[in-house]
Motif scaffolding. Structure first.
Motif, PDB file in Angstrom:
ATOM      1  N   HIS A   1     -22.863  17.605  -8.929  1.00 24.70           N
ATOM      2  CA  HIS A   1     -21.829  17.060  -8.226  1.00 24.70           C
ATOM      3  C   HIS A   1     -21.800  16.785  -6.851  1.00 24.70           C
ATOM      4  O   HIS A   1     -22.394  17.937  -6.161  1.00 24.70           O
TER       5      HIS A   1
ATOM      6  N   GLN B   1     -17.199  14.214 -12.689  1.00 24.88           N
ATOM      7  CA  GLN B   1     -16.969  14.830 -14.002  1.00 24.88           C
ATOM      8  C   GLN B   1     -18.167  14.927 -14.854  1.00 24.88           C
ATOM      9  O   GLN B   1     -18.251  15.189 -15.939  1.00 24.88           O
TER      10      GLN B   1
ATOM     11  N   GLU C   1     -14.179   7.658  -9.925  1.00 28.29           N
ATOM     12  CA  GLU C   1     -13.206   8.948  -9.508  1.00 28.29           C
ATOM     13  C   GLU C   1     -12.966   8.761  -8.057  1.00 28.29           C
ATOM     14  O   GLU C   1     -13.624   8.316  -7.198  1.00 28.29           O
TER      15      GLU C   1
END
Length: 416
Positions: free
Chosen positions: A306, A321, A337
């Motif tokens: 991430h 995600q 995103e």
């Protein structure tokens, strides 16, 4: 010293040294041995025998034990101390039969014993046993020679490959562009440390137009040359210096650079790896597009660690995600995103060589361990922060030889 040439026989001749201070004993043995096909040399003393052995290699030595001057036992002992990788089968001729005396002879290096007077049948049997030993030793020497030659050739090939890999590493370093760079509204700092000569990680950035910048972090599966070659291909497809070959850039009708959405870029690379390149490797990636005017960004996370925003107020935001790796499944889909950077925020992209770095017990650093390191060093400028991160990782690992490539990128958003 006298030499008696043996009569030719069908058997391969072996060189044999007879050592005895009795001329009659030497001649008797030499004639007998010559008839059996040996090439015989005589020596009248231990000193003379040592001189002969210094000049010539003998396959078998027959030596009397009791001689004036150097005894047969001392001659054997000195012979064994002489340098060289050859071996002479040594038979002591003696009237001694005590176990302690025989043990002394074996300790001095003798291989066998014959009791005087020598029986021809027994002598011939002992010589044949010696021939077998000499034959095995010659075979072993030849195998060692071949092994040494093979190892030398392998070392030569290894050295050549090592030089090539060092050159490949130097070339790969150029894919990372500058380790420090500035764009209107932001600064880029890059970390890259391969675990071997070449690595499969790729981090970088390029400008789309005046107001937009792309950041990416890629980790090709596996290690070594195959991964590095795919990484090099991807570097070419994400080059800002050659926009016409950049797989993420689209030229509009007004010659303005535009770009595919991050999720579409991931989808295009997925098809490229599976349909065109058809390699065994796949990759994980984070691909980010940032509007430098507004700080608005969009990213796609494909099986990669991430991304983290280091907020100017001291907080952290974890983005993404998860998602599937690129080039692994044909039916894979990717989701974008949105996020927003404020002036003073920093966006950190990294590969799993950081989060999966193990300690000596095998415990991985993980995201919590990474955040602890970032918290400890967040007051530093980004370039120094990345250097401090490498030091912390090496300390955590207990070594500076990382098991996986370690790479990352920090984008400082300053605003316009």
């Amino acid at each position: 010293m006298e030499t008696l040439q043996a009569e030719p026989t069908n058997r391969s001749e072996l060189s044999l040294l007879v050592v005895d201070d009795s001329r009659a004993q030497r001649r008797m043995l030499s004639v007998l041995l010559g008839r059996w096909g040996y090439r015989v040399t005589e020596a009248a003393s231990g000193e003379e025998a040592l001189d002969a052995c210094a000049r010539e290699k003998f396959d078998i030595i027959l030596s009397d034990w009791m001689m004036d001057g150097i005894s047969g036992l001392e001659f054997c002992n000195r012979l064994r101390r002489m340098a060289g990788d050859t071996y002479s089968y040594f038979i002591l001729l003696t009237s001694k039969s005590e176990k302690a005396e025989i043990a002394d002879g074996l300790e001095a290096g003798a291989d066998d014993f014959l009791t005087k007077p020598v029986a021809p049948g027994e002598l011939r049997a002992r010589l044949r046993a010696g021939e077998r030993i000499i034959g095995m030793q010659a075979e072993l020497l030849e195998k060692n020679r071949l092994l040494g030659s093979t190892l030398t050739e392998l070392q030569r090939v290894h050295d050549a490959l090592d030089r090539d890999l060092l050159q490949a590493r130097a070339v790969q370093q150029t894919f990372m562009r500058e380790r420090r760079a500035s764009v209107p509204g932001g600064d880029v700092s890059i970390l890259f440390q391969s675990s071997g000569h070449v690595g499969g990680d790729l981090v970088g950035w390029f400008r789309i137009n005046t107001n937009s910048v792309i950041l990416y972090s890629i980790d090709v599966s596996g290690h070594g040359v195959a991964s590095a070659m795919l990484s090099a291909r991807l570097a070419g497809l994400l080059s800002g210096a050659a926009p016409e070959r950049n797989a993420a850039i689209v030229m509009s009708s007004h010659a303005r650079r535009e770009t595919w959405a991050p999720e579409d870029v991931a989808q295009r690379f997925n098809r490229l790896i599976l349909d065109e390149l058809k390699v065994d490797q796949y990759m994980t990636m984070v691909y980010v597009q940032i509007d430098l005017l507004t700080g608005k960004g969009r990213l796609v996370q494909a099986g990669h660690p991430h991304p983290v925003i280091l907020r100017r107020d001291g907080g952290f935001d974890r983005l993404g995600q998860g998602g599937l790796p690129v080039g692994l499944l044909e039916e894979a889909s990717f989701t974008g995103e949105n996020f927003v950077l404020l002036p003073g925020d920093r966006l950190f992209l990294m590969t799993d060589g950081i989060t999966e770095c193990p300690d000596p017990a095998g415990e991985e650093l993980g995201e919590d361990g990474l955040l602890a390191m970032l918290t400890r060093h967040r007051a530093m400028p980004s370039g120094r922060l990345l250097e401090a991160l490498v030091w912390d990782l090496a300390k955590y690992l207990g070594s500076d030889e990382f098991p996986d490539d370690v790479s990352g990128l920090i984008f400082d958003y300053n605003g316009i």
